[in-house]
Design an enzyme around this catalytic site. Structure first.
Site, PDB file in Angstrom:
ATOM      1  N   HIS A  54       8.450   6.624   4.975  1.00 39.74           N
ATOM      2  CA  HIS A  54       7.688   7.474   5.886  1.00 39.74           C
ATOM      3  C   HIS A  54       6.910   6.618   6.875  1.00 39.74           C
ATOM      4  O   HIS A  54       6.488   5.514   6.560  1.00 39.74           O
ATOM      5  CB  HIS A  54       6.729   8.400   5.133  1.00 39.74           C
ATOM      6  CG  HIS A  54       5.812   7.708   4.183  1.00 39.74           C
ATOM      7  ND1 HIS A  54       6.217   7.289   2.935  1.00 39.74           N
ATOM      8  CD2 HIS A  54       4.512   7.354   4.281  1.00 39.74           C
ATOM      9  CE1 HIS A  54       5.201   6.703   2.307  1.00 39.74           C
ATOM     10  NE2 HIS A  54       4.155   6.722   3.116  1.00 39.74           N
ATOM     11  N   GLY A  89       0.789  -1.230   0.000  1.00 44.41           N
ATOM     12  CA  GLY A  89       0.000   0.000   0.000  1.00 44.41           C
ATOM     13  C   GLY A  89       0.821   1.279   0.000  1.00 44.41           C
ATOM     14  O   GLY A  89       0.300   2.348   0.318  1.00 44.41           O
ATOM     15  N   GLN A  90       2.110   1.163  -0.366  1.00 48.95           N
ATOM     16  CA  GLN A  90       2.950   2.368  -0.375  1.00 48.95           C
ATOM     17  C   GLN A  90       2.695   3.181  -1.633  1.00 48.95           C
ATOM     18  O   GLN A  90       2.846   2.682  -2.751  1.00 48.95           O
ATOM     19  CB  GLN A  90       4.439   1.979  -0.299  1.00 48.95           C
ATOM     20  CG  GLN A  90       5.357   3.189  -0.171  1.00 48.95           C
ATOM     21  CD  GLN A  90       6.819   2.808  -0.020  1.00 48.95           C
ATOM     22  OE1 GLN A  90       7.199   1.644  -0.136  1.00 48.95           O
ATOM     23  NE2 GLN A  90       7.656   3.806   0.243  1.00 48.95           N
TER      24      GLN A  90
END
Ligand code: AMP
Ligand code: ZN
Length: 117
Positions: free
Chosen positions: A103, A96-97
């Site tokens: 981050h 899901g990046q």
């Protein structure tokens, strides 16, 4: 290819894109997520461009601990340390990046669901 010029989070770290910087030092930066999923939704990033946990050089692994330490401080500053909060690092397409600069999400201020996926 100019990696920093092409990366939205590098551009924020370099002051090329305006953001409401909540914290910064020589290593890390924190700013609100532009599309908040909770009353508190803060992104914590290293200044150094590291695409993901998977691509993180081993010698930079301390950054994850430093990011967690900063998340703990920001949780306190935002009054969510005691009620609870969530730290998330997405990695890669199936993780899901969406932004390919390492981050950590700090989420809190409402009851979060127990399901992760
Ligand atoms: P991820 O899906 O884990 O890669 O998270 C990327 C996050 O970056 C998303 O929650 C976006 O809303 C957020 N985002 C994208 N662009 C910006 C921006 N310019 N300022 C703040 N947050 C952003
Ligand atoms: Zn970057």
């Amino acid at each position: 290819m100019d990696e920093r010029a092409d990366c939205i989070f590098c551009r924020i770290a370099d002051g090329k894109i305006k953001s409401n910087i909540l914290y910064q030092d020589e290593e890390l930066l924190a700013f609100p997520d532009i599309n908040p999923l909770a009353p508190t939704h803060i992104l914590i990033i290293p200044r150094k461009h590291i695409a993901s946990v998977a691509e993180m050089p081993t010698q930079d692994a301390h950054l994850i601990g430093d990011m967690a330490k900063l998340a703990k401080k920001l949780a306190g500053d935002n009054g969510i340390a005691e009620k609870g909060f969530r730290l998330v690092i997405n990695n890669g397409p199936e993780g899901g990046q969406g932004v390919n600069h390492l981050h950590m999400h700090l989420l809190g201020g409402r009851q979060l669901g127990s399901k992760l996926g």
